[in-house]
Design a protein around this motif. Structure first.
Motif, PDB file in Angstrom:
ATOM      1  N   ASN A  34       0.799  -1.229   0.000  1.00  0.00           N
ATOM      2  CA  ASN A  34       0.000   0.000   0.000  1.00  0.00           C
ATOM      3  C   ASN A  34       0.830   1.276   0.000  1.00  0.00           C
ATOM      4  O   ASN A  34       0.276   2.372  -0.029  1.00  0.00           O
ATOM      5  CB  ASN A  34      -0.970   0.019   1.188  1.00  0.00           C
ATOM      6  N   ILE A  35       2.153   1.155  -0.017  1.00  0.00           N
ATOM      7  CA  ILE A  35       2.976   2.358  -0.009  1.00  0.00           C
ATOM      8  C   ILE A  35       2.887   3.096  -1.342  1.00  0.00           C
ATOM      9  O   ILE A  35       3.247   4.269  -1.454  1.00  0.00           O
ATOM     10  CB  ILE A  35       4.439   2.010   0.340  1.00  0.00           C
ATOM     11  N   ARG A  36       2.392   2.410  -2.378  1.00  0.00           N
ATOM     12  CA  ARG A  36       2.208   3.057  -3.676  1.00  0.00           C
ATOM     13  C   ARG A  36       1.303   4.281  -3.566  1.00  0.00           C
ATOM     14  O   ARG A  36       1.459   5.242  -4.335  1.00  0.00           O
ATOM     15  CB  ARG A  36       1.623   2.064  -4.685  1.00  0.00           C
ATOM     16  N   PHE A 365       3.329   3.681 -11.967  1.00  0.00           N
ATOM     17  CA  PHE A 365       2.104   3.065 -11.473  1.00  0.00           C
ATOM     18  C   PHE A 365       0.987   3.142 -12.522  1.00  0.00           C
ATOM     19  O   PHE A 365       0.952   4.068 -13.337  1.00  0.00           O
ATOM     20  CB  PHE A 365       1.645   3.752 -10.185  1.00  0.00           C
ATOM     21  N   ASP A 366       0.090   2.143 -12.470  1.00  0.00           N
ATOM     22  CA  ASP A 366      -1.054   2.082 -13.390  1.00  0.00           C
ATOM     23  C   ASP A 366      -0.575   2.193 -14.828  1.00  0.00           C
ATOM     24  O   ASP A 366      -1.059   3.010 -15.631  1.00  0.00           O
ATOM     25  CB  ASP A 366      -2.067   3.179 -13.066  1.00  0.00           C
ATOM     26  N   VAL A 370      -3.720   0.825 -16.927  1.00  0.00           N
ATOM     27  CA  VAL A 370      -4.300  -0.375 -16.303  1.00  0.00           C
ATOM     28  C   VAL A 370      -4.179  -0.216 -14.793  1.00  0.00           C
ATOM     29  O   VAL A 370      -3.061  -0.134 -14.272  1.00  0.00           O
ATOM     30  CB  VAL A 370      -3.585  -1.651 -16.760  1.00  0.00           C
ATOM     31  N   PRO A 371      -5.282  -0.148 -14.066  1.00  0.00           N
ATOM     32  CA  PRO A 371      -5.217   0.067 -12.613  1.00  0.00           C
ATOM     33  C   PRO A 371      -4.395  -1.012 -11.909  1.00  0.00           C
ATOM     34  O   PRO A 371      -4.550  -2.200 -12.178  1.00  0.00           O
ATOM     35  CB  PRO A 371      -6.689   0.025 -12.165  1.00  0.00           C
ATOM     36  N   ALA A 418       7.767  -6.155 -11.932  1.00  0.00           N
ATOM     37  CA  ALA A 418       6.424  -5.809 -12.390  1.00  0.00           C
ATOM     38  C   ALA A 418       5.412  -6.504 -11.490  1.00  0.00           C
ATOM     39  O   ALA A 418       5.594  -7.674 -11.128  1.00  0.00           O
ATOM     40  CB  ALA A 418       6.220  -6.235 -13.843  1.00  0.00           C
ATOM     41  N   SER A 419       4.348  -5.793 -11.131  1.00  0.00           N
ATOM     42  CA  SER A 419       3.304  -6.389 -10.295  1.00  0.00           C
ATOM     43  C   SER A 419       1.937  -5.926 -10.771  1.00  0.00           C
ATOM     44  O   SER A 419       1.789  -4.835 -11.334  1.00  0.00           O
ATOM     45  CB  SER A 419       3.505  -6.010  -8.822  1.00  0.00           C
ATOM     46  N   TYR A 420       0.954  -6.788 -10.525  1.00  0.00           N
ATOM     47  CA  TYR A 420      -0.417  -6.479 -10.932  1.00  0.00           C
ATOM     48  C   TYR A 420      -1.366  -7.054  -9.896  1.00  0.00           C
ATOM     49  O   TYR A 420      -1.234  -8.214  -9.485  1.00  0.00           O
ATOM     50  CB  TYR A 420      -0.718  -7.067 -12.311  1.00  0.00           C
TER      51      TYR A 420
END
Length: 528
Positions: A34-36, A365-366, A370-371, A418-420
């Motif tokens: 959640n630090i994003r 980010f995003d 893409v969220p 990379a993360s989603y």
């Protein structure tokens, strides 16, 4: 002290939840998941110094679930195991399992059995408390076995002993944090854990890759400035010649003092300056030195204090910066200076004592609109002999692990992550490439092993990145997880990783597959 007594009394007396019409917002730490939100906020936050505490008001805006749910359903998917919410305090207690089964291509079955527990609490908006305990047994991949045999510690988790179950390891550790903010301008924190300074995946200034240590941290925030002073106690497991001063009373201790000044120069630019001093608890004559009270000076840049007491302790300075180039893209970097001489630097002869490290990276980010599709890229470079010292009593390390880059020095590394996230599904991919130099034997140092004295250097000049036995390193990992309970990150996780270390002498390859029921927000660095 009275606040410690208060929280202890609450934990002893509470047996049933207390309900109130208005509940106090939870004080909790940001985590990697959640630090994003800090980087996406239009405000320019102080993001470099972690752990970051914040007021979590998310529960206040969550629509109540009108469906009747069983206790088991709520605890497994939505709530902490025990929750005590009140208009004056919050207490949360969780059981944290980490149960994994896996396989390595080196004809080895892998497993991990971790039973953990965590207690979090806040009283009002000023006091936060957290403690966790983990009991572990595990059978690790071959390359981690080699690291444990060499360093005697599980990466990030302390000393291990061989279990009676096969060739597995048995180990345990605890973490704790006590934080008090008498107002919005000042925070006092006492802890047993790790700290991190930087905006990247790695930190060349101060990283959280190692084992826990006791620390006292004071942070003041005024306008665009945030200033932190921290005092720590580390342990030296490598010292051989000075152990007589500690016979029967544990491992030799070492001390550290750190200062970090962070300045939000504009809404997009943040610049931070850093310094640190590391010194041994005993001197080279074997006499106990203890804590040096001259380093209680909370003002940054302690080189004058070090000089005034006739000391030659290990001093490091650094720079950290970030810039938001687009609303959802931030670039960041670091520069750390362990030692240098301007004359030698200008001469360009690659003197061994010009010890520095540099980092350049970005967070986006995003991606492609893409969220929650995020991408991070990073380049790290550390010159030979950086972080090393004449002995391990004052090198930049704790519990046989570096306080900065996990590969030590004499390394160049390029990595991408990379993360989603989609609803409760989480996908992550990571790729690392590094080039570094290994030593041919124990008697000489080409500058990569920070636990070897720099007096063992091979030459004074013409020291270059990757000198020694030039080695290419490649690491890749892919992870798919389904989050059962976001409160304590309980998830079903499937992971595959590959590692290759190649030089003219040999090639080592290992492929690892694992599946498990995992929990907690701990982050371990096995990518080395």
């Amino acid at each position: 002290m009275k606040h410690i007594l208060h929280i202890t009394a609450i934990l002893l007396l509470l047996t049933t939840p207390t309900f109130a019409q208005e509940k106090l917002p939870v004080i909790a730490p940001y985590h990697a998941q959640n630090i994003r939100e800090l980087y996406l906020d239009t405000a320019n936050h102080h993001t470099a110094l972690k752990t970051i505490l914040h007021e979590d008001t998310s529960a206040m805006y969550t629509r109540p679930d009108t469906a009747k749910r069983s206790w088991f359903h709520r605890k497994l998917f939505k709530e902490h195991l025990f929750e005590f919410r009140n208009k004056e305090y919050n207490v949360f207690i969780d059981f944290l399992p980490d149960l994994q089964l896996g396989k390595s291509n080196r004809n080895k079955n892998l497993w991990l059995n971790t039973r953990g527990a965590r207690v979090q609490a806040n009283i009002g908006k000023g006091f936060y408390f957290e403690t966790s305990f983990y009991e572990n047994q595990g059978l690790f991949p071959v390359y981690l076995d080699s690291f444990v045999a060499r360093r005697r510690v599980i990466p990030g988790q302390g000393e291990a002993k061989v279990s009676s179950i096969g060739k597995s390891y048995d180990y345990s550790y605890v973490n704790a944090l006590l934080s008090y903010s008498p107002g919005k301008y000042l925070n006092f924190a006492v802890g047993y854990g790790t700290n991190f300074i930087g905006d990247g995946y790695r930190s060349l200034i101060l990283s959280d890759i190692g084992f826990s240590y006791p620390y006292l941290k004071i942070t003041g925030t005024l306008g665009q400035f945030q200033y932190t002073s921290m005092w720590t106690q580390f342990m030296d497991l490598s010292s051989q010649s000075f152990n007589q001063a500690y016979e029967g009373i544990g491992y030799p201790k070492k001390w550290g003092v750190f200062h970090y000044l962070d300045w939000n120069a504009t809404k997009k630019l943040t610049v931070g300056v850093f310094d640190a001093i590391i010194w041994g608890d005993i001197d080279t004559a074997g006499r106990k030195r203890g804590f040096d009270w001259s380093y209680m000076n909370p003002i940054i840049f302690l080189r004058p204090s070090e000089f005034s007491v006739g000391s030659s302790d290990n001093a490091i300075i650094g720079l950290n910066a970030k810039y938001k180039v687009f609303p959802k893209t931030t670039v960041y970097g670091q520069f750390v200076l362990d030692e240098f001489k301007i004359k030698e630097l200008l001469a360009g002869d690659k003197w061994w004592g010009n010890k520095w490290g540099a980092q350049l990276g970005f967070r986006s980010f995003d991606l492609f609109k893409v969220p929650r599709l995020d991408l991070q890229g990073e380049l790290n470079m550390v010159r030979p002999y950086t972080y090393s010292f004449r002995n391990t009593l004052a090198n930049y390390a704790h519990y046989n692990q570096s306080l900065a880059h996990p590969m030590g020095a004499n390394v160049r590394e390029l990595l991408g992550i990379a993360s989603y996230t989609y609803k409760r599904w989480y996908f992550r991919g990571q790729l690392n490439y590094a080039s570094y130099g290994l030593d041919p034997n124990k008697t000489v140092s080409y500058g990569g092993d920070i636990f070897k004295p720099y007096d063992q250097r091979v030459k004074d000049y013409d020291n270059t990145f990757g000198q020694g036995i030039k080695t290419d390193f490649l690491y890749g990992q892919g992870t798919v997880a389904f989050v059962l309970n976001p409160k304590y990150n309980l998830r079903l996780e499937l992971s595959a990783a590959g590692r290759q270390e190649k030089n003219d002498l040999e090639t080592r390859r290992e492929f690892i597959f694992s599946f498990g029921l995992r929990s907690t927000f701990r982050q371990f660095y096995y990518d080395f």
